[in-house]
Write a protein that holds these residues in place. Structure first.
Motif, PDB file in Angstrom:
ATOM      1  N   UNK A 162       0.845  -1.196   0.000  1.00  0.00           N
ATOM      2  CA  UNK A 162       0.000   0.000   0.000  1.00  0.00           C
ATOM      3  C   UNK A 162       0.883   1.250   0.000  1.00  0.00           C
ATOM      4  N   UNK A 163       1.915   1.254   0.849  1.00  0.00           N
ATOM      5  CA  UNK A 163       2.809   2.419   0.918  1.00  0.00           C
ATOM      6  C   UNK A 163       3.569   2.599  -0.390  1.00  0.00           C
ATOM      7  N   UNK A 164       4.007   1.507  -0.974  1.00  0.00           N
ATOM      8  CA  UNK A 164       4.700   1.622  -2.252  1.00  0.00           C
ATOM      9  C   UNK A 164       3.777   2.183  -3.331  1.00  0.00           C
ATOM     10  N   UNK A 165       2.532   1.722  -3.327  1.00  0.00           N
ATOM     11  CA  UNK A 165       1.575   2.196  -4.338  1.00  0.00           C
ATOM     12  C   UNK A 165       1.301   3.683  -4.182  1.00  0.00           C
ATOM     13  N   UNK A 166       1.215   4.143  -2.963  1.00  0.00           N
ATOM     14  CA  UNK A 166       0.988   5.575  -2.747  1.00  0.00           C
ATOM     15  C   UNK A 166       2.125   6.419  -3.303  1.00  0.00           C
ATOM     16  N   UNK A 167       3.297   5.810  -3.394  1.00  0.00           N
ATOM     17  CA  UNK A 167       4.453   6.535  -3.904  1.00  0.00           C
ATOM     18  C   UNK A 167       4.460   6.631  -5.423  1.00  0.00           C
ATOM     19  N   UNK A 179      -6.324  -3.344  -3.090  1.00  0.00           N
ATOM     20  CA  UNK A 179      -5.714  -4.432  -3.854  1.00  0.00           C
ATOM     21  C   UNK A 179      -6.479  -4.693  -5.151  1.00  0.00           C
ATOM     22  N   UNK A 180      -7.816  -4.699  -5.090  1.00  0.00           N
ATOM     23  CA  UNK A 180      -8.600  -4.946  -6.294  1.00  0.00           C
ATOM     24  C   UNK A 180      -8.374  -3.879  -7.345  1.00  0.00           C
ATOM     25  N   UNK A 181      -8.265  -2.616  -6.922  1.00  0.00           N
ATOM     26  CA  UNK A 181      -8.029  -1.517  -7.852  1.00  0.00           C
ATOM     27  C   UNK A 181      -6.671  -1.648  -8.521  1.00  0.00           C
ATOM     28  N   UNK A 182      -5.651  -1.964  -7.738  1.00  0.00           N
ATOM     29  CA  UNK A 182      -4.304  -2.103  -8.294  1.00  0.00           C
ATOM     30  C   UNK A 182      -4.199  -3.336  -9.181  1.00  0.00           C
ATOM     31  N   UNK A 186      -2.894  -3.154 -13.040  1.00  0.00           N
ATOM     32  CA  UNK A 186      -1.705  -3.867 -13.510  1.00  0.00           C
ATOM     33  C   UNK A 186      -2.029  -5.194 -14.202  1.00  0.00           C
ATOM     34  N   UNK A 187      -3.309  -5.494 -14.366  1.00  0.00           N
ATOM     35  CA  UNK A 187      -3.749  -6.721 -15.077  1.00  0.00           C
ATOM     36  C   UNK A 187      -3.069  -7.958 -14.496  1.00  0.00           C
ATOM     37  N   UNK A 188      -3.255  -8.172 -13.209  1.00  0.00           N
ATOM     38  CA  UNK A 188      -2.633  -9.317 -12.544  1.00  0.00           C
ATOM     39  C   UNK A 188      -3.198 -10.622 -13.073  1.00  0.00           C
ATOM     40  N   UNK A 189      -2.412 -11.675 -12.937  1.00  0.00           N
ATOM     41  CA  UNK A 189      -2.823 -12.983 -13.448  1.00  0.00           C
ATOM     42  C   UNK A 189      -3.940 -13.599 -12.618  1.00  0.00           C
ATOM     43  N   UNK A 190      -4.105 -13.136 -11.387  1.00  0.00           N
ATOM     44  CA  UNK A 190      -5.157 -13.641 -10.499  1.00  0.00           C
ATOM     45  C   UNK A 190      -5.976 -12.458 -10.014  1.00  0.00           C
ATOM     46  N   UNK A 191      -7.293 -12.613 -10.007  1.00  0.00           N
ATOM     47  CA  UNK A 191      -8.168 -11.562  -9.508  1.00  0.00           C
ATOM     48  C   UNK A 191      -8.415 -11.762  -8.019  1.00  0.00           C
ATOM     49  N   UNK A 192      -8.110 -10.775  -7.186  1.00  0.00           N
ATOM     50  CA  UNK A 192      -8.331 -10.934  -5.748  1.00  0.00           C
ATOM     51  C   UNK A 192      -9.817 -11.056  -5.430  1.00  0.00           C
ATOM     52  N   UNK A 200      -2.926 -13.297  -2.095  1.00  0.00           N
ATOM     53  CA  UNK A 200      -1.467 -13.285  -2.009  1.00  0.00           C
ATOM     54  C   UNK A 200      -0.849 -13.339  -3.400  1.00  0.00           C
ATOM     55  N   UNK A 201      -1.396 -14.177  -4.288  1.00  0.00           N
ATOM     56  CA  UNK A 201      -0.881 -14.244  -5.647  1.00  0.00           C
ATOM     57  C   UNK A 201      -1.050 -12.919  -6.381  1.00  0.00           C
ATOM     58  N   UNK A 202      -2.204 -12.285  -6.191  1.00  0.00           N
ATOM     59  CA  UNK A 202      -2.420 -10.977  -6.822  1.00  0.00           C
ATOM     60  C   UNK A 202      -1.453  -9.944  -6.274  1.00  0.00           C
ATOM     61  N   UNK A 203      -1.170 -10.020  -4.970  1.00  0.00           N
ATOM     62  CA  UNK A 203      -0.242  -9.071  -4.347  1.00  0.00           C
ATOM     63  C   UNK A 203       1.163  -9.229  -4.908  1.00  0.00           C
ATOM     64  N   UNK A 204       1.558 -10.459  -5.215  1.00  0.00           N
ATOM     65  CA  UNK A 204       2.866 -10.686  -5.834  1.00  0.00           C
ATOM     66  C   UNK A 204       2.963  -9.923  -7.157  1.00  0.00           C
ATOM     67  N   UNK A 205       1.930 -10.051  -7.999  1.00  0.00           N
ATOM     68  CA  UNK A 205       1.962  -9.361  -9.289  1.00  0.00           C
ATOM     69  C   UNK A 205       1.963  -7.848  -9.114  1.00  0.00           C
TER      70      UNK A 205
END
Length: 592
Positions: A162-167, A179-182, A186-192, A200-205
């Motif tokens: 979250x902090x990294x995204x705010x940056x 997480x869902x917005x990000x 970023x078109x993650x391979x897994x939808x949270x 967790x998989x979506x967070x990795x992407x």
């Protein structure tokens, strides 16, 4: 019913763009051990975690599901997923949100069984970095659970996406940093979907996408992530590459300007880590920030020991006078306090002192103001004359006494009120203090301070306190440096933590040479070689004249370290010792 599951999938790799591949991994550490600093992100193991719980607080809620993905260098090393029996009913609102029902967790293992397995998988006590979206929430639940079970929370470095995204994600790109917005951005391979492993998989992407944006601005190492969410200008953070190639060893570094000029000189126990730290939010000095913005290169001088690096820094600053270093303008002209050479001597602050008079003067002081305060302290305690006139042995006809004599604070030798023999006893009291035997002065000033305080004359009491402070500081420095700078040669050794010995050769308070005898090497042979190759330092004509006072104090500090052994000493006029009844035993009063 789903039980604890550990899936190792070493063949699966995450899709990364080129920029992200250069900085794959993750971590915004809030706690960094020295061993972790300077680690390239693709070499770090990250454990991306997501929890589902019965509520928002670890004190009144329980974990219902744990999902984690372990990655390094863009490769998935393993996955962990299990439902957890919370031992309490799951609120309907949570069931609607996560889809986890009471029936699903009834036969799941309790947290007492799951947590040890998770900690073993994560390896957080073995250098892994903990990553989560809103990491304080997930880390807080896990830490609370370990404490309840009398386990030790490993206190790993923590990254909050979250902090990294705010940056790096602007409001124009996404309305929020959920997480869902990000994941959509970023078109993650897994939808949270509020299930632990999926999230967790979506967070990795998401994490790798964020790192892809941070890599071009210099966030390429684990320590960079510690301040990646802080507002460091991109152009400054990009310059962290100036540290590339610097060794993990002690030495001196120089920031170089666009014209090849030396802007700043510093010292470090680890050159690489110290220089990189300048390009993070840990560096808050505006003046240094200005220097970093115009620097174009970094030069370094590796040193055998930290002491050598510290001394080299002092000498380089004195020689080069870099514009962004703060230092004394005349380090070789430190003031001293001594008695004048006349029939009725008086105290005087001097800028130069013959070496033969070191045992008759106090100092060197850090400033003229400090020397003057020490002079005033002696004048308060001992009725030495304060006038500046040079008095003859026999008073002049018609001489008149000053106001201090009328107040009883001067014996008035100028008018014959005090003969040379009586005044000599007064001068002896001053000489006693100049030899750092300051007990009588300390007693007199402390009594004066107590009396002024009792009368609520606090400002005057503070003035006397500051004078006493200056006197004691000067006396302690004198008794520390006199034996050192008058000793022709000291050969000392200290065992290194890594094995072997660190050898130091000092001549008249100047570092003449230093060397390291590695483990398995005969230190006697290294010591002999050091003695032959070390700088020749003749006895100086002036007090502390062989080296700047700062250098001699660095050497004294090293010699006082635990474990230092004096191998050989060529004794001088002053014994290499600290007086038992010296000024060092007096507590320095606090300054306001």
């Amino acid at each position: 019913m789903q039980r604890s599951l550990l899936e190792v999938a070493p063949g699966r790799r995450l899709a990364l763009d080129d920029a992200t591949r250069a900085a794959s991994g993750t971590g915004t550490p809030v706690q960094l051990g020295l061993d972790d600093l300077g680690t390239a992100l693709h070499e770090v193991t990250f454990v991306v975690v997501d929890l589902e719980t019965t509520g928002g607080s670890p004190t009144g809620s329980e974990i219902t599901e744990i999902g984690a993905v372990k990655v390094r260098g863009g490769e998935v090393l393993g996955e962990f997923q299990t439902l957890v029996n919370p031992g309490m009913a799951i609120p309907p609102t949570i069931t609607v949100l996560t889809g986890i029902t009471n029936a699903m967790v009834i036969q799941a293992p309790p947290i007492t069984e799951v947590l040890p397995a998770f900690l073993e998988f994560a390896g957080l006590d073995r250098g892994s970095v903990f990553v989560a979206h809103n990491a304080p929430f997930d880390a807080g639940f896990l830490r609370h659970a370990t404490e309840r079970m009398d386990l030790v929370w490993p206190r790993p470095p923590i990254v909050d996406t979250v902090k990294l995204a705010r940056r790096v994600v602007t409001k124009d790109e996404a309305p929020n940093h959920k997480l869902g917005t990000l994941a959509a951005l970023f078109s993650t391979s897994v939808t949270p979907d509020h299930r632990a492993l999926h999230d967790a998989r979506a967070t990795v992407d998401v994490l790798h996408a964020l790192l892809g944006r941070l890599a071009p601005v210099g966030v390429t190492h684990l320590e960079d992530l510690a301040t990646a969410s802080d507002p460091v200008p991109h152009q400054r953070r990009r310059k962290s590459a100036l540290a590339d190639g610097l060794p993990h060893a002690p030495g001196v570094y120089q920031f170089i300007g666009p014209g090849g000029e030396v802007l700043y000189v510093g010292t470090a126990t680890d050159l690489y880590r110290r220089v990189r730290s300048y390009f993070t939010a840990a560096e808050k000095r505006a003046r240094i920030g200005e220097m970093l913005d115009i620097a174009t290169a970094v030069r370094h001088i590796p040193c055998a020991t930290v002491l050598e690096a510290q001394v080299r820094e002092l000498r380089l600053i004195a020689d080069l006078d870099p514009p962004y270093n703060r230092r004394s303008r005349r380090p070789d002209r430190r003031p001293w306090l001594r008695l004048t050479d006349e029939a009725y001597p008086r105290l005087s602050v001097v800028r130069s002192l013959p070496a033969s008079l070191m045992d008759q003067a106090l100092g060197p002081f850090t400033s003229t103001r400090a020397a003057t305060e020490a002079l005033e302290a002696l004048q308060e305690a001992v009725a030495v004359r304060r006038c500046n006139a040079r008095l003859p042995l026999v008073p002049r006809t018609g001489a008149s006494a000053c106001a201090l004599a009328e107040m009883g604070r001067c014996g008035a030798p100028c008018t014959g009120g005090q003969d040379a023999h009586a005044y000599a006893r007064v001068a002896d009291g001053v000489r006693q203090a100049l030899r750092t035997d300051v007990d009588h002065v300390v007693t007199a000033l402390r009594e004066k301070i107590r009396a002024l305080s009792a009368q609520q004359r606090y400002e005057e009491a503070a003035t006397q306190r500051d004078r006493l402070h200056a006197l004691l500081a000067g006396a302690r420095r004198a008794e520390r440096l006199r034996p050192l700078v008058t000793t022709p040669e000291i050969l000392a050794a200290r065992r290194r933590d890594a094995g072997g010995w660190e050898l130091v050769l000092v001549r008249h308070g100047r570092l003449a040479g230093t060397a390291v005898a590695p483990r398995g090497t005969d230190p006697v042979l290294v010591a002999e070689s050091l003695r032959v190759s070390a700088e020749a330092v003749p006895a100086p004509d002036t007090a502390c004249g062989a080296a700047p006072v700062e250098e001699s104090e660095l050497v004294a500090t090293w010699l006082e370290r635990p474990g230092v052994r004096l191998v050989e000493v060529v004794q001088g006029e002053v014994p290499l010792a600290c007086p038992v009844r010296g000024a060092a035993r007096h507590h320095l009063p606090a300054r306001g």
